[in-house]
Design an enzyme around this catalytic site. Structure first.
Site, mmCIF file in Angstrom:
data_model
loop_
_atom_site.group_PDB
_atom_site.id
_atom_site.type_symbol
_atom_site.label_atom_id
_atom_site.label_comp_id
_atom_site.label_asym_id
_atom_site.label_seq_id
_atom_site.Cartn_x
_atom_site.Cartn_y
_atom_site.Cartn_z
ATOM 1 N N TYR A 108 0.841 -1.213 0.000
ATOM 2 C CA TYR A 108 0.000 0.000 0.000
ATOM 3 C C TYR A 108 0.872 1.258 0.000
ATOM 4 C CZ TYR A 108 -3.855 3.035 1.685
ATOM 5 O OH TYR A 108 -4.809 4.015 1.833
ATOM 6 N N LYS A 162 1.023 4.114 -2.871
ATOM 7 C CA LYS A 162 0.643 5.504 -2.563
ATOM 8 C C LYS A 162 1.817 6.456 -2.784
ATOM 9 C CE LYS A 162 -3.689 4.853 -1.468
ATOM 10 N NZ LYS A 162 -4.752 5.362 -2.344
#
Ligand code: NAP
Length: 250
Positions: free
Chosen positions: A159, A163
């Protein structure tokens, strides 16, 4: 000028708008006068409820299913919007998932599914709307990243990488599109109360938030509305705006 004047009549695609932050962005942009395309992957009923809520308050919206991880589905989605609305003025890259686990034990499929949606999906959608926005010489692209992309997080290597990638993509695209009247910015929420965060241990997280509370989807959506609005944010591009209660200060 009222808030309604700022984005009235513009067409906004919001990926992952059936629930959570995306839903509130859809309601907020529609209330400000935009025609909203409510994209969803699985939650057809919830997406239809978002559309019904917008229509009930006099706004304009329709729902379109597409798995944003899939290049061909994104291409179809953009084509359908151009047939229906003939333009796309605002793109909000919001759809995102987590598949948490420590790196040593992370399955390749969990790495790939997060990268495929949270990073590749942003690329597919941005490239998909680029031709239209470049022709219009006008557009706003707002990518929902995360403070985790700035600071990293144990158990979220996939993640955080996606991001952080979105931040690099935002800045590069902002530079490529600037001369054509298109701005590209990112919003980095901290911890916002949605389905995504409901399993997390609130006490340990709260102690890391100087303002002492979780954020709301409304606080993120209003920041997005600001970045989408003219003339308020017309001179802002390539920026990452944190909505995180002070969690990350650089
Ligand atoms: P959420 O409540 O879990 O909602 C996720 C949304 O994404 C749903 O509408 C879901 O639609 C959609 N979605 C999932 N997979 C999809 C796919 N393959 N294609 C299209 N849509 C898909 O998540 P959230 O908390 O609102 O998060 C929204 C964004 O904010 C994400 O990018 C997330 O990383 C970011 N963010 C959230 C927080 C937080 O604290 N909540 C913090 C920082 C950043 P379906 O139900 O139809 O699948």
């Amino acid at each position: 000028m009222t808030t309604n004047d700022l984005i009235a009549g513009q067409t906004a695609l919001i990926t992952g708008a059936s629930r959570g932050i995306g839903k509130t962005i859809a309601l907020t942009l529609a209330a400000a006068g935009a025609e909203v395309v409510v994209n969803y992957s699985n939650s057809e009923e919830k997406a239809n409820e978002v559309v019904a809520e917008i229509k009930a308050s006099g706004g304009h919206a329709y729902a379109l299913q597409a798995n944003i991880s899939e290049e061909t589905e994104v291409e179809e989605l953009i084509k359908k919007i151009l047939v229906k609305s003939n333009k796309i003025d605002i793109l909000i890259n919001n759809a995102g998932i987590t598949r948490d686990g420590l790196l040593m034990r992370m399955k390749t499929e969990d790495w790939l599914s997060v990268i495929n949606l949270n990073l590749n999906g942003v690329f597919y959608c941005t490239r998909g709307v680029a031709r239209t926005m470049l022709k219009q010489r006008k557009g706003r692209i707002i990518n929902i990243t995360s403070v985790v992309g700035l600071m990293g997080n144990a158990g979220q290597a996939n993640y955080a990488a996606a991001k952080a990638g979105v931040i690099g993509l935002t800045k590069s695209t902002a530079k490529e599109f600037a001369s054509r009247g298109i701005t590209v910015n990112a919003v980095a929420p901290g911890f916002i109360e949605t389905d995504m965060t409901k399993e997390l241990n609130a006490d340990s997280i709260l102690s890391a938030i100087p303002l002492g509370s979780f954020g709301t989807t409304e606080q993120v959506a209003r920041t997005v509305r600001f970045l989408a609005a003219d003339p308020a944010a017309a001179y802002i591009t390539g920026q990452v705006l944190q909505v995180d209660g002070g969690m990350v200060m650089s």
